[in-house]
Design a protein around this motif. Sequence first.
Motif, short mmCIF file in Angstrom:
data_model
loop_
_atom_site.label_atom_id
_atom_site.label_comp_id
_atom_site.label_asym_id
_atom_site.label_seq_id
_atom_site.Cartn_x
_atom_site.Cartn_y
_atom_site.Cartn_z
N LYS A 126 0.82 -1.21 0.00
CA LYS A 126 0.00 0.00 0.00
C LYS A 126 0.86 1.27 0.00
CE LYS A 126 -3.67 2.34 2.62
NZ LYS A 126 -4.48 2.31 3.86
N ILE A 127 0.53 2.20 -0.90
CA ILE A 127 1.19 3.51 -0.89
C ILE A 127 0.32 4.43 -0.03
CG2 ILE A 127 1.97 5.46 -2.29
CD1 ILE A 127 2.24 3.47 -4.64
N THR A 128 0.76 4.65 1.19
CA THR A 128 -0.01 5.43 2.15
C THR A 128 0.09 6.93 1.92
OG1 THR A 128 0.29 3.71 3.82
CG2 THR A 128 -0.34 5.88 4.62
N ALA A 129 1.26 7.37 1.47
CA ALA A 129 1.46 8.81 1.25
C ALA A 129 2.34 9.01 0.02
CB ALA A 129 2.12 9.46 2.47
N SER A 130 1.98 10.00 -0.80
CA SER A 130 2.78 10.37 -1.97
C SER A 130 2.71 11.88 -2.12
CB SER A 130 2.23 9.67 -3.22
OG SER A 130 3.07 9.90 -4.34
N GLN A 131 3.81 12.56 -1.75
CA GLN A 131 3.82 14.02 -1.72
C GLN A 131 5.06 14.56 -2.43
OE1 GLN A 131 3.13 15.73 2.18
NE2 GLN A 131 1.74 14.07 2.76
N ALA A 132 4.92 15.75 -2.98
CA ALA A 132 6.01 16.38 -3.74
C ALA A 132 6.98 17.11 -2.82
CB ALA A 132 5.45 17.35 -4.76
N ALA A 133 8.27 17.00 -3.16
CA ALA A 133 9.31 17.78 -2.48
C ALA A 133 10.24 18.43 -3.50
CB ALA A 133 10.11 16.90 -1.53
N ASP A 134 9.77 18.51 -4.77
CA ASP A 134 10.44 19.28 -5.83
C ASP A 134 11.88 18.85 -6.11
OD1 ASP A 134 8.13 20.69 -6.13
OD2 ASP A 134 8.79 22.41 -4.95
N PHE A 135 12.20 17.56 -5.90
CA PHE A 135 13.55 17.05 -6.12
C PHE A 135 14.58 17.74 -5.21
CE2 PHE A 135 11.82 16.22 -10.53
CZ PHE A 135 11.83 14.84 -10.44
N ASP A 136 14.12 18.34 -4.12
CA ASP A 136 14.97 19.18 -3.27
C ASP A 136 15.24 18.50 -1.92
OD1 ASP A 136 16.00 22.14 -2.85
OD2 ASP A 136 14.92 21.59 -1.02
#
Length: 330
Positions: free
Chosen positions: A200-210
């Motif tokens: 299960k993928i519980t969380a998928s959030q962007a961090a801008d490759f940073d």
Amino acid sequence: MKNRLMITAITLLTAMLLLAGCGGQESSNVASDESGNKTEKDSGKPKVAVVLKGLDQEYFKLAEKGAKQAFKDLGVDGTFLAATTQTETEKLINILEDLINEDPDALVVMPSTEAAIPVLERYREKDIPVILIDTDLKWDGKTTYIGTDNYTAGQEAGKFLAEKLSKGDEIAILEGVLGTDVNEQRVKGVEDVMKEKGIKITASQAADFDRVKAVTVMENILTANPNIKGIFTANDEMAIGALKAVKARNLNIPIIGIDGTSDVLESISKGEVTASVAQEPYDMAYKGVENALKVLKGETVEKSIDSSIEVITKENAGEKLEEVKSILDK
């Protein structure tokens, strides 16, 4: 008589200053070669420009090294330009708009998003071949794309991570810049593997490759989801950021990134970050210049050229690290 001599002296001095000023304006007709020296543009050599979407991370510096080595090896009148960071889409477009006025014979570009297509179309209209590296675009006008199959890279990362987990486990994904093909394809590759494996993928959030943003995003994810058993990051910079957040909580969670840059390779060697799917940015840029010359000679090149990937673990991280350091002269 003295007045006449004074007037003559002033006239000569003014003329000398004007000539010096005109000479200074000629700097617009020179570029930096691979050694950083000034060279005249009209050298008779093929003019190839390499433009990158950023230069703030080691990955881009590896590509820069590849481009400049190709300029030297292949006898090219090369121009190298880059935006400061890969989130500066407008800056990249401005660079490309200014460059087209210099009429390069060929363009090798690492774009950021589809927003670059209109200006790249202007190159095509001027019969300037456009070679894409690292980041592919849904654009029929490209001469070729040289780089990683990012969906496959995501799949390989997902398969490796899944081997460390059990069915029903939860993972988190740190995405790069939302909307970019590189990010979307890598994430899709991981998602498809996890679905197949029942993870299960519980969380998928962007961090801008940073890296810095990744620390904060990962901290928030771990707070909201204490049962996370694995982490995928869409590049190595974010893997280092995720590691910092994990270590702060004294957790032991497998982390896998993509790129194969030196910080992560050192971390893998120490048993911290678990693995990375290494890309070849040096080769992408070098082959970009190489294939630009082939096109200028009238040769046919493939529409897509795979630059290869390699899963790096503790067993082979040391060897890969030495390779990267030798390229960067570390």
